[in-house]
Design a protein around this motif. Structure first.
Motif, PDB file in Angstrom:
ATOM      1  N   ARG A  99       0.815  -1.211   0.000  1.00  0.00           N
ATOM      2  CA  ARG A  99       0.000   0.000   0.000  1.00  0.00           C
ATOM      3  C   ARG A  99       0.853   1.268   0.000  1.00  0.00           C
ATOM      4  O   ARG A  99       0.472   2.287  -0.567  1.00  0.00           O
ATOM      5  N   ARG A 100       1.990   1.199   0.660  1.00  0.00           N
ATOM      6  CA  ARG A 100       2.856   2.379   0.711  1.00  0.00           C
ATOM      7  C   ARG A 100       3.294   2.786  -0.686  1.00  0.00           C
ATOM      8  O   ARG A 100       3.351   3.968  -1.017  1.00  0.00           O
ATOM      9  N   SER A 101       3.605   1.810  -1.524  1.00  0.00           N
ATOM     10  CA  SER A 101       4.021   2.094  -2.893  1.00  0.00           C
ATOM     11  C   SER A 101       2.898   2.737  -3.684  1.00  0.00           C
ATOM     12  O   SER A 101       3.124   3.662  -4.480  1.00  0.00           O
ATOM     13  N   ALA A 102       1.676   2.258  -3.477  1.00  0.00           N
ATOM     14  CA  ALA A 102       0.523   2.834  -4.178  1.00  0.00           C
ATOM     15  C   ALA A 102       0.333   4.293  -3.797  1.00  0.00           C
ATOM     16  O   ALA A 102       0.052   5.153  -4.656  1.00  0.00           O
ATOM     17  N   ALA A 103       0.464   4.599  -2.512  1.00  0.00           N
ATOM     18  CA  ALA A 103       0.323   5.981  -2.065  1.00  0.00           C
ATOM     19  C   ALA A 103       1.449   6.854  -2.602  1.00  0.00           C
ATOM     20  O   ALA A 103       1.226   8.016  -2.979  1.00  0.00           O
ATOM     21  N   LEU A 104       2.643   6.307  -2.666  1.00  0.00           N
ATOM     22  CA  LEU A 104       3.794   7.073  -3.118  1.00  0.00           C
ATOM     23  C   LEU A 104       3.691   7.420  -4.600  1.00  0.00           C
ATOM     24  O   LEU A 104       4.128   8.495  -5.033  1.00  0.00           O
ATOM     25  N   GLN A 105       3.076   6.527  -5.382  1.00  0.00           N
ATOM     26  CA  GLN A 105       2.926   6.786  -6.814  1.00  0.00           C
ATOM     27  C   GLN A 105       2.143   8.065  -7.094  1.00  0.00           C
ATOM     28  O   GLN A 105       2.392   8.745  -8.090  1.00  0.00           O
ATOM     29  N   THR A 106       1.180   8.369  -6.234  1.00  0.00           N
ATOM     30  CA  THR A 106       0.325   9.540  -6.450  1.00  0.00           C
ATOM     31  C   THR A 106       0.767  10.747  -5.625  1.00  0.00           C
ATOM     32  O   THR A 106       0.049  11.742  -5.560  1.00  0.00           O
ATOM     33  N   SER A 107       1.921  10.649  -4.984  1.00  0.00           N
ATOM     34  CA  SER A 107       2.427  11.757  -4.181  1.00  0.00           C
ATOM     35  C   SER A 107       2.924  12.877  -5.075  1.00  0.00           C
ATOM     36  O   SER A 107       3.073  12.728  -6.297  1.00  0.00           O
ATOM     37  N   GLU A 108       3.193  14.027  -4.479  1.00  0.00           N
ATOM     38  CA  GLU A 108       3.662  15.188  -5.233  1.00  0.00           C
ATOM     39  C   GLU A 108       4.960  14.902  -5.980  1.00  0.00           C
ATOM     40  O   GLU A 108       5.214  15.445  -7.046  1.00  0.00           O
TER      41      GLU A 108
END
Length: 283
Positions: free
Chosen positions: A263-272
């Motif tokens: 999940r951390r990777s998924a969130a990081l993909q859409t980060s600034e």
């Protein structure tokens, strides 16, 4: 006279570990178990001598005979030898011994020929025994030893980490999919995050992830994917402005980690940090 005595002791040790008369089918000499403390202390002596000798002599008179042993016996000598070589030749001295790097590279090449790596990929990724797991930590400077009086690494100063990449890089690329190896490697990178080259890390992880499809054996249910993602985040922040090619390679790794359920990777993909990279790729 001292060197002659050392080489005679080495021959005696090798003969004890792997007697010439031993049946080829018998992979274990019952007397070898008596040499535990001797192997430790004598390998320390060999390492200290190796730091003072010509590289060719070390290769021919010390390393080649040890490397010729069977995997288990060779590892039992390489483990303490490499440990002292790293401490006395790399971590402690004000200037790194060039010979220490070369001898460690030779040890890496021999350890990579150990049949345990192939077995690990059919055995939940586990490697067994005392010596091989410890060798992994030594090769990857992840022993956890802290020494404030050392010149580098053990004192928290990782500015010289690029100097030991010739030891780390081939080892990680070859067997980095094995859980104990990738775990130790990530520990190294977490410690050296301010100085480890981001492009090298991304390239190494990318190669590791090509070795197996899906979730690598032994990774399921571990923190390995999230630790990789955290390091990608740290390296991306450190590398601002992020070059497009490096950013795209990072995103490909994150895509693979998302496929593993991280999940951390998924969130990081859409980060600034990566939002503009994805928008540019979509245009």
């Amino acid at each position: 006279m001292l060197l002659d005595f050392i080489y005679r002791l080495l021959k005696w040790t090798l003969d004890k570990l792997e007697p010439a008369w031993k049946d080829a089918r018998d992979q274990r000499d019952h007397r070898a178990t008596e040499l535990g403390d001797w192997r430790l202390r004598f390998s320390y002596l060999l390492a200290k001598a190796a730091l003072e000798l010509d590289e060719t002599e070390v290769q021919n008179r010390i390393l080649a005979p040890i490397f010729a042993l069977n995997d288990e016996a060779a590892a039992s000598l390489i483990n303490p030898f490499a440990d002292i070589l790293v401490a006395g030749g790399i971590i402690d001295p004000p200037r790194i011994f060039p010979g220490a790097i070369q001898h460690m590279k030779a040890c890496v090449e021999r350890v990579l020929r150990d049949r345990a790596w192939e077995r690990a990929r059919y055995n939940d990724g586990d490697i067994y025994g005392y010596d091989l797991p410890e060798i992994v930590r030594v090769f990857l400077f992840a022993t956890g030893v802290q020494a404030g009086q050392s010149s580098r690494f053990a004192n928290g100063d990782w500015r010289d980490v690029a100097v030991v990449l010739p030891i780390i890089d081939p080892f990680v690329r070859a067997v980095g999919d094995v859980p104990h190896v990738i775990g130790s490697f990530l520990t190294l990178c977490e410690s050296a995050v301010e100085h480890y080259p981001p492009d090298v890390f991304v390239d190494q992880i990318g190669e590791v992830l090509t070795k197996q499809s899906g979730v690598p054996i032994g990774w399921y249910g571990t923190t390995i994917p999230s630790r990789i993602a955290a390091l990608i985040h740290a390296f991306a922040e450190r590398s601002q402005p992020l070059l497009p090619q490096l950013a795209q390679r990072m995103l490909r790794i994150l895509d693979r980690l998302v496929d593993m359920g991280d999940r951390r990777s998924a969130a990081l993909q859409t980060s600034e940090i990566f939002k503009n990279v994805r928008q540019a790729a979509a245009q």
